[in-house]
Design an enzyme around this catalytic site. Structure first.
Site, PDB file in Angstrom:
ATOM      1  N   ASP A  12       0.818  -1.227   0.000  1.00  0.00           N
ATOM      2  CA  ASP A  12       0.000   0.000   0.000  1.00  0.00           C
ATOM      3  C   ASP A  12       0.842   1.263   0.000  1.00  0.00           C
ATOM      4  OD1 ASP A  12      -2.171  -1.743   0.243  1.00  0.00           O
ATOM      5  OD2 ASP A  12      -1.996  -1.715   2.422  1.00  0.00           O
ATOM      6  N   HIS A  42      -4.596  -2.403  -5.638  1.00  0.00           N
ATOM      7  CA  HIS A  42      -3.949  -1.179  -6.123  1.00  0.00           C
ATOM      8  C   HIS A  42      -5.031  -0.189  -6.519  1.00  0.00           C
ATOM      9  CE1 HIS A  42      -0.100  -3.302  -6.616  1.00  0.00           C
ATOM     10  NE2 HIS A  42      -0.814  -4.290  -7.093  1.00  0.00           N
TER      11      HIS A  42
HETATM   12  P1  GTP Z   1       0.084  -1.406  -3.074  1.00  0.00           P
HETATM   13  O1  GTP Z   1      -1.010  -1.942  -2.223  1.00  0.00           O
HETATM   14  O2  GTP Z   1       1.378  -1.397  -2.414  1.00  0.00           O
HETATM   15  O3  GTP Z   1       0.115  -2.004  -4.392  1.00  0.00           O
HETATM   16  O4  GTP Z   1      -0.120   0.139  -3.299  1.00  0.00           O
HETATM   17  P2  GTP Z   1      -1.453   0.692  -3.782  1.00  0.00           P
HETATM   18  O5  GTP Z   1      -1.324   1.432  -5.024  1.00  0.00           O
HETATM   19  O6  GTP Z   1      -2.390  -0.420  -3.762  1.00  0.00           O
HETATM   20  O7  GTP Z   1      -1.869   1.661  -2.651  1.00  0.00           O
HETATM   21  P3  GTP Z   1      -3.348   1.689  -2.120  1.00  0.00           P
HETATM   22  O8  GTP Z   1      -4.274   1.755  -3.225  1.00  0.00           O
HETATM   23  O9  GTP Z   1      -3.535   0.573  -1.189  1.00  0.00           O
HETATM   24  O10 GTP Z   1      -3.329   3.021  -1.329  1.00  0.00           O
HETATM   25  C1  GTP Z   1      -2.797   4.167  -1.872  1.00  0.00           C
HETATM   26  C2  GTP Z   1      -3.844   5.276  -1.902  1.00  0.00           C
HETATM   27  O11 GTP Z   1      -3.191   6.507  -1.929  1.00  0.00           O
HETATM   28  C3  GTP Z   1      -4.680   5.243  -3.153  1.00  0.00           C
HETATM   29  O12 GTP Z   1      -5.954   5.733  -2.878  1.00  0.00           O
HETATM   30  C4  GTP Z   1      -3.937   6.179  -4.103  1.00  0.00           C
HETATM   31  O13 GTP Z   1      -4.752   6.784  -5.070  1.00  0.00           O
HETATM   32  C5  GTP Z   1      -3.434   7.190  -3.150  1.00  0.00           C
HETATM   33  N1  GTP Z   1      -2.167   7.825  -3.489  1.00  0.00           N
HETATM   34  C6  GTP Z   1      -1.064   7.289  -4.057  1.00  0.00           C
HETATM   35  N2  GTP Z   1      -0.085   8.208  -4.112  1.00  0.00           N
HETATM   36  C7  GTP Z   1      -0.588   9.334  -3.553  1.00  0.00           C
HETATM   37  C8  GTP Z   1      -0.056  10.631  -3.263  1.00  0.00           C
HETATM   38  O14 GTP Z   1       1.096  10.934  -3.527  1.00  0.00           O
HETATM   39  N3  GTP Z   1      -0.895  11.505  -2.648  1.00  0.00           N
HETATM   40  C9  GTP Z   1      -2.175  11.218  -2.307  1.00  0.00           C
HETATM   41  N4  GTP Z   1      -2.905  12.148  -1.723  1.00  0.00           N
HETATM   42  N5  GTP Z   1      -2.691  10.011  -2.538  1.00  0.00           N
HETATM   43  C10 GTP Z   1      -1.913   9.092  -3.151  1.00  0.00           C
HETATM   44  P1  IMP Z   2      -2.377 -12.846   2.721  1.00  0.00           P
HETATM   45  O1  IMP Z   2      -1.400 -12.397   1.689  1.00  0.00           O
HETATM   46  O2  IMP Z   2      -3.800 -12.564   2.332  1.00  0.00           O
HETATM   47  O3  IMP Z   2      -2.145 -14.257   3.148  1.00  0.00           O
HETATM   48  O4  IMP Z   2      -2.139 -11.961   4.021  1.00  0.00           O
HETATM   49  C1  IMP Z   2      -0.950 -12.086   4.803  1.00  0.00           C
HETATM   50  C2  IMP Z   2      -0.539 -10.723   5.381  1.00  0.00           C
HETATM   51  O5  IMP Z   2      -0.134  -9.855   4.323  1.00  0.00           O
HETATM   52  C3  IMP Z   2      -1.669  -9.975   6.107  1.00  0.00           C
HETATM   53  O6  IMP Z   2      -1.096  -9.233   7.166  1.00  0.00           O
HETATM   54  C4  IMP Z   2      -2.218  -9.023   5.052  1.00  0.00           C
HETATM   55  O7  IMP Z   2      -2.824  -7.888   5.621  1.00  0.00           O
HETATM   56  C5  IMP Z   2      -0.925  -8.660   4.310  1.00  0.00           C
HETATM   57  N1  IMP Z   2      -1.143  -8.300   2.894  1.00  0.00           N
HETATM   58  C6  IMP Z   2      -1.296  -9.146   1.837  1.00  0.00           C
HETATM   59  N2  IMP Z   2      -1.431  -8.446   0.695  1.00  0.00           N
HETATM   60  C7  IMP Z   2      -1.347  -7.155   1.012  1.00  0.00           C
HETATM   61  C8  IMP Z   2      -1.372  -5.928   0.246  1.00  0.00           C
HETATM   62  O8  IMP Z   2      -1.505  -5.916  -0.971  1.00  0.00           O
HETATM   63  N3  IMP Z   2      -1.237  -4.775   0.943  1.00  0.00           N
HETATM   64  C9  IMP Z   2      -1.063  -4.771   2.292  1.00  0.00           C
HETATM   65  N4  IMP Z   2      -1.028  -5.865   3.057  1.00  0.00           N
HETATM   66  C10 IMP Z   2      -1.154  -7.044   2.425  1.00  0.00           C
HETATM   67 MG    MG Z   3      -2.784  -1.757  -1.745  1.00  0.00          MG
END
Ligand code: GTP
Ligand code: IMP
Ligand code: MG
Length: 359
Positions: A12, A42
């Site tokens: 995230d 994502h």
């Molecule tokens: P992974 O789970 O690691 O793959 O990352 P992710 O892209 O999934 O992040 P996730 O969607 O879980 O959470 C990121 C949130 O922050 C999303 O709602 C994005 O749109 C937002 N976001 C990403 N970069 C920025 C930023 O620089 N500023 C702001 N305000 N929001 C951002």
């Molecule tokens: P699983 O991958 O669903 O087995 O979860 C194992 C651990 O990884 C838990 O703590 C989840 O919250 C974390 N996890 C798995 N995938 C993600 C992700 O994409 N973002 C954040 N945490 C994750």
């Molecule tokens: Mg994520």
């Protein structure tokens, strides 16, 4: 030319946003998805619309890119087909015929298993039980599923031939380094390694073929699910952090109430994409960041969500326009990790970004 993007903390980090920017800006011929499977969530914006993706590469925002899902990635067929429809990527997306399949029973086991659900706090997406079955060698592969037939390909052949032709490959991973089964905070980890080396394995390229590894960090550390978060901000330690005290005051002024960490999570909008669970908030963990840059072999780093800590940098796209305290914050991260920050994200839209890569 192969560029791998991975998460440097607990997932995230905002990889979705960075990848969507790179997909538009660099116009890669192929965007390939590595990582564990649909446990990832994502968030990507395309033309103002928000997409929560779990199977399809975030690089789908570039309509000219070929999209591939590597053999290492677990596929949930229903979710995959649904996302193909939502993203309108039919005709340019494919998966390796050896992807392992998540079935209903894997998801049931993931939520019924006390240890997985309660102790580890899994996403319940069936990934752990499916990877366990894959190791037992009794799991179904994509080439046994009739509905997936038209999407099957040989990902390593496609990708390696593209590299030979001098094409651009963007390889996106999921999760974060500290959720790695091998190197993370075991047993509070996911069911596979999550480092850049594994991302290469997932799509079938050798280490000699990788040019760049970009490790992404959020400007603070978050964690969803169980397991340690040593920089967690609490009532007791927030006094040590003037920046966090300011953020807390802002949040309270805007009417947020409750425990310190809950206020911060609500104020910063930190909720899981897959599970909707609240994420815990910590200050930037330099030690973990440095170690993950080392094992991933980072050549560059990206920093996201700076605007959430410093509202005055929202949507800034030029380095010179960044306020001094933001530049200082970036410099401290670069110094502690020992790698230059080339992608600095200042908002959720793909263009809200300072790009300092050498052109
Ligand atoms: P992974 O789970 O690691 O793959 O990352 P992710 O892209 O999934 O992040 P996730 O969607 O879980 O959470 C990121 C949130 O922050 C999303 O709602 C994005 O749109 C937002 N976001 C990403 N970069 C920025 C930023 O620089 N500023 C702001 N305000 N929001 C951002
Ligand atoms: P699983 O991958 O669903 O087995 O979860 C194992 C651990 O990884 C838990 O703590 C989840 O919250 C974390 N996890 C798995 N995938 C993600 C992700 O994409 N973002 C954040 N945490 C994750
Ligand atoms: Mg994520």
């Amino acid at each position: 030319m192969v560029t791998i993007v991975v998460g440097g903390h607990f997932g995230d980090e905002g990889k979705g946003k960075i990848i969507s920017y790179l997909a538009v800006r660099d116009n890669p011929d192929i965007v390939a998805r590595a990582g564990v499977g649909p446990n990832a969530g994502h968030t990507v914006f395309k033309e103002g619309r928000e997409y929560g993706l779990r199977m399809i590469p975030c690089g789908f925002v570039n309509e000219d890119s070929r999209l591939l899902v590597g053999a290492g990635v677990l596929v949930d067929p229903e979710r995959f087909l649904n996302e193909v429809k939502i993203t309108e990527t039919e005709g340019r997306i494919a998966m390796d015929r050896r992807c392992a399949i998540i079935e209903e029973r894997h998801k049931k086991e993931d939520v019924a298993d006390e240890f997985l659900k309660k102790r580890v706090g899994t996403t319940g997406s069936g990934c752990g039980p499916a990877n366990a079955e894959r190791a037992h060698r009794t799991i179904k592969l994509a080439n046994e599923i009739p509905q997936l037939r038209e999407y099957l390909t040989d990902v390593p052949l496609e990708v390696n031939s593209a590299i030979d032709e001098g094409k651009q490959i963007l390889l996106e991973s999921s999760q974060g380094f500290w959720l790695s089964l091998f190197y993370g905070t075991y047993p509070y980890v996911t069911s596979k390694d999550t480092s850049a080396g594994m991302a290469a394995v997932d799509i079938g390229i050798g280490p000699t073929r990788v040019d760049d590894v970009i490790v992404i960090y959020k400007s603070y550390t978050t964690r969803v699910g169980e397991g340690p978060l040593s920089t967690l901000i609490t009532e007791e330690n927030i006094k040590k952090y003037p920046l966090w005290q300011d953020i807390l005051s802002d949040a309270k002024e805007k009417g947020f109430t409750g425990k310190v960490n809950d206020i911060l999570a609500h104020y910063l909008g930190e909720k899981g994409t897959v599970t909707q669970r609240q994420r815990r908030i910590g200050s930037f963990d330099f030690e973990l960041a440095r170690y993950s840059a080392m094992v991933n072999g980072a050549t560059q780093i990206g920093i996201t969500c700076l605007d959430k800590l410093f509202s005055e940098c929202y949507q800034i796209r030029d380095y010179d326009d960044l306020p001094k305290r933001v530049k200082d914050y970036i410099r401290k991260i670069e110094k502690e990790i020992g790698i230059k920050a080339t992608l600095i994200s200042t908002g959720p839209e793909p263009e809200d970004l300072v790009d300092l890569r050498q052109k």
